[in-house]
Design an enzyme around this catalytic site. Structure first.
Site, short mmCIF file in Angstrom:
data_model
loop_
_atom_site.label_atom_id
_atom_site.label_comp_id
_atom_site.label_asym_id
_atom_site.label_seq_id
_atom_site.Cartn_x
_atom_site.Cartn_y
_atom_site.Cartn_z
N GLU A 1 0.84 -1.20 0.00
CA GLU A 1 0.00 0.00 0.00
C GLU A 1 0.88 1.25 0.00
OE1 GLU A 1 -3.29 0.39 -0.48
OE2 GLU A 1 -2.51 2.41 -0.61
N GLY B 1 9.28 11.48 9.82
CA GLY B 1 8.79 10.72 10.97
C GLY B 1 7.66 9.85 10.49
N CYS C 1 6.00 4.98 8.90
CA CYS C 1 6.56 4.21 7.78
C CYS C 1 8.04 4.45 7.50
CB CYS C 1 5.75 4.48 6.51
SG CYS C 1 4.10 3.78 6.63
#
Ligand code: NAD
Length: 436
Positions: free
Chosen positions: A151, A260, A263
Site C-alpha cells: 500500500e 517521521g 513508515c
C-alpha cells in the site's frame, strides 16, 4: 466480491472502506475490542479526512461490517488482506509477529480457496514464508494463493490516494490469483491506473525501494538546507529550481525537522537490516537514517540559539505535534525528540495540535508538555514560538494577536511556512530552515 481485511488501522480501515465503496462486500476484523466497538458505533479510531462519512455510507448500504471474529470475516471471503502493523523490531528489522499470528489464524479457520494478500509492508521473503506458515497450520490441505499488494497511501490523503493511486503493485505466482486481483481492482483499471504485476519478492521490494527513495529525498534536501544556511543560499528556491527538472520532480524536497511517521523510519531501518542480513551495507540508506536522526538535533540547536542559548526557565509555544498535517498519528514524530530535548534543558513547552494531542498525551517522552486550547493560548507568555507541523490553520496566523500573546519575539519556523521578510516586518525575529 467478498473481502476480509484483517487489521483495522490506518491502512486496513481505508482499504476495507474503499473496497466497499467499489461495491464489494467487506468484513473488517481486528483483535482490539475497543476499535471494533467504536467502529460499530460509527466512531473513528483514527483521524483521516473523509473517512467517517465513507464508513457510515458503506455500513448503511450494507457493504461494510466490523468484527473481532476472524471466522466470521473469512466465511465468505475470496480475498483476505493482512493489514496489521509491522513495527520496527529490536534490531531494526521488521517485527512480523502480527503477520504470522494472522497467517496461522487464517490457516486454522479457512475452509475453501482464499487469496491471502499482504497489504502490510513486509520484507522480501515474507510472502514465501507466509505460504509455508499457512500450509503448516491448516487442519487439512486447502488450496490458497499468497499475493503481495503493498500500500502506498499517505495518511491525511489516504482515501484519495487509495481511490486514485499512482500505481497498483501486485506480486503473485499463479494466474488464478492474478486474475482475482485484477478483477478486484477493476475500478482502477477503468481509470487507467498503471498496474505493475510481478512476482511476490519483487513486489515486496518495490514498497521498500519507494519508501527508502522518498526518505532519501528528504534527508538530501535537509542536508542541502544545512549547507545553504552556512553559505547564505535559500533552500526553498534551490528545491524549486531542482524540482522543475522532470528527472527530479518537486515532491519531497521540503526542508524541515526530518521524516517521521509510522513508515519511513521503520522501513528505512528494515531495508538496511535486510541488506545487512544478506552481507550488504546499503550505504545510502544508512546515511539517510543518520542524517534524519541528526536533523532533529540540528532543530533543537536552532531553537536554542534563537532563544539566546539558555533554555532554563524559558517558555516555548509549539504549534503542531503530529509528524505531518491532517493526521493524528504521532508515531516517530520529530516533535517527540525535539520537544523532549527542550524540556530536558529546562524549558516549559506549551503545545497545540488540532487533532494530535490525545495521541501525544500517551507518549512518555512528552510528559510535562502543557496542552493548550488553541494556537494563541499556546503562545501566552511564550519567549519563543516554534512551528512544528504545517497544519493549514498555522499558515495564516494573526501576527498582531501573536505579538500580544507572546512575551518574546522569537519565531522558529521548522516548516518554512512563512516568507521570512513578512514575519520580520511584523516585528519578530524569524528563523527557518535553510533560508538566509
Ligand atoms: P496500525 O497500527 O494503525 O493498525 C494495525 C492494526 O492491526 C491495529 O488495529 C491492530 O489492532 C491490528 N492487529 C494486530 N494484530 C492483529 C491480529 N492478530 N488480528 C487482528 N488485528 C490485529 O498500522 P497501519 O499504520 O495501518 O499500518 C499497517 C501496515 O501498513 C504496516 O505494515 C505499515 O507499514 C503499512 N503501511 C502503512 C501506511 C500508513 O500510512 N500508515 C502506509 C502504507 C503502508
Amino acid at each position: 466480491m467478498h473481502i476480509c481485511v484483517v487489521g483495522v488501522g490506518y491502512v486496513g480501515l481505508v482499504t476495507g472502506t474503499c473496497f466497499a465503496e467499489f461495491g464489494n462486500d467487506v468484513v473488517c476484523v481486528d483483535n482490539d475490542p475497543d476499535k471494533i466497538d467504536m467502529l460499530r458505533k460509527g466512531e473513528m479510531p483514527i483521524y483521516e479526512p473523509g473517512l467517517k462519512e465513507m464508513v457510515a455510507k458503506n455500513v448503511r448500504e450494507g457493504r461494510l461490517r466490523f468484527t473481532q471474529d476472524l471466522e466470521e470475516g473469512l466465511k465468505k471471503a475470496l480475498v483476505v488482506f493482512i493489514a496489521v502493523g509491522t513495527p520496527e523490531g529490536e534490531d531494526g528489522q521488521a517485527d512480523l509477529k502480527y503477520v504470522w499470528q494472522v497467517g496461522r489464524s487464517i490457516a486454522e479457520t479457512m475452509d475453501d480457496y482464499k487469496v491471502v494478500v499482504t497489504k502490510s509492508t513486509v520484507p522480501v521473503g515474507t510472502g514465501r514464508k507466509l505460504a509455508k506458515v499457512i500450509r503448516e497450520n491448516q487442519k487439512r490441505p486447502i488450496e490458497f494463493d499468497v499475493v503481495s499488494n503493498p500500500e502506498f497511501l499517505r495518511e491525511g490523503s489516504a482515501i484519495e490516494d487509495f481511490m486514485r493511486p499512482n500505481r497498483v503493485v501486485i506480486g503473485a505466482e499463479t494466474e488464478r490469483a492474478k486474475a482475482i486481483m485484477r478483477d478486484l481492482y477493476r475500478p482502477l483499471y477503468l481509470i487507467e491506473t498503471p498496474f505493475v504485476i510481478t512476482d511476490i519478492a519483487t513486489s515486496e521490494m518495490v514498497k521498500y525501494a519507494s519508501n527508502a527513495f522518498l526518505a532519501t529525498k528528504i534527508s538530501f534536501i535537509n542536508e542541502m538546507a544545512n549547507i545553504c544556511e552556512r553559505v547564505g543560499a535559500d533552500v526553498n528556491v534551490v528545491a524549486k529550481g531542482m524540482g522543475l527538472d522532470q528527472r527530479i520532480g518537486p515532491k519531497f524536497l521540503h526542508a524541515g525537522p526530518g521524516f517521521g511517521g509510522s513508515c519511513f523510519p521503520k522501513d528505512t531501518s528494515a531495508i538496511a537490516k535486510l541488506a545487512r542480513n544478506h552481507d550488504y551495507t546499503f550505504r545510502i540508506v544508512e546515511a539517510v537514517m543518520a542524517v534524519n536522526r541528526d536533523q532533529r538535533k540540528v532543530m533543537v540547536q536552532k531553537i536554542q540559539n534563537a532563544l539566546g542559548g539558555e533554555l532554563e526557565g524559558k517558555v516555548i509555544a509549539c504549534l503542531g505535534l503530529t509528524f505531518k498535517p491532517n493526521t493524528d498519528d504521532m508515531r516517530e514524530a520529530p516533535s517527540i525528540d525535539i520537544l523532549s530535548a527542550l524540556m530536558e534543558q529546562g524549558a516549559t513547552v506549551r503545545a497545540y495540535d488540532p487533532v494530535g494531542m490525545e495521541e501525544a498525551a500517551k507518549i512518555d517522552k512528552l510528559k510535562g508538555l502543557v496542552y493548550c486550547e488553541d494556537a494563541y493560548h499556546a503562545m501566552e507568555e511564550a519567549d519563543g514560538l516554534v512551528i512544528m507541523t504545517e497544519w493549514n490553520q498555522f499558515r495564516n496566523l494573526d501576527w498582531a494577536r501573536v505579538k500580544k500573546s507572546m512575551r518574546g519575539k522569537v519565531v522558529v519556523d521548522l516548516r518554512n511556512v512563512y516568507p521570512p521578510r513578512m514575519v520580520r516586518e511584523e516585528g519578530f525575529e524569524y528563523h527557518s530552515v535553510g533560508r538566509p
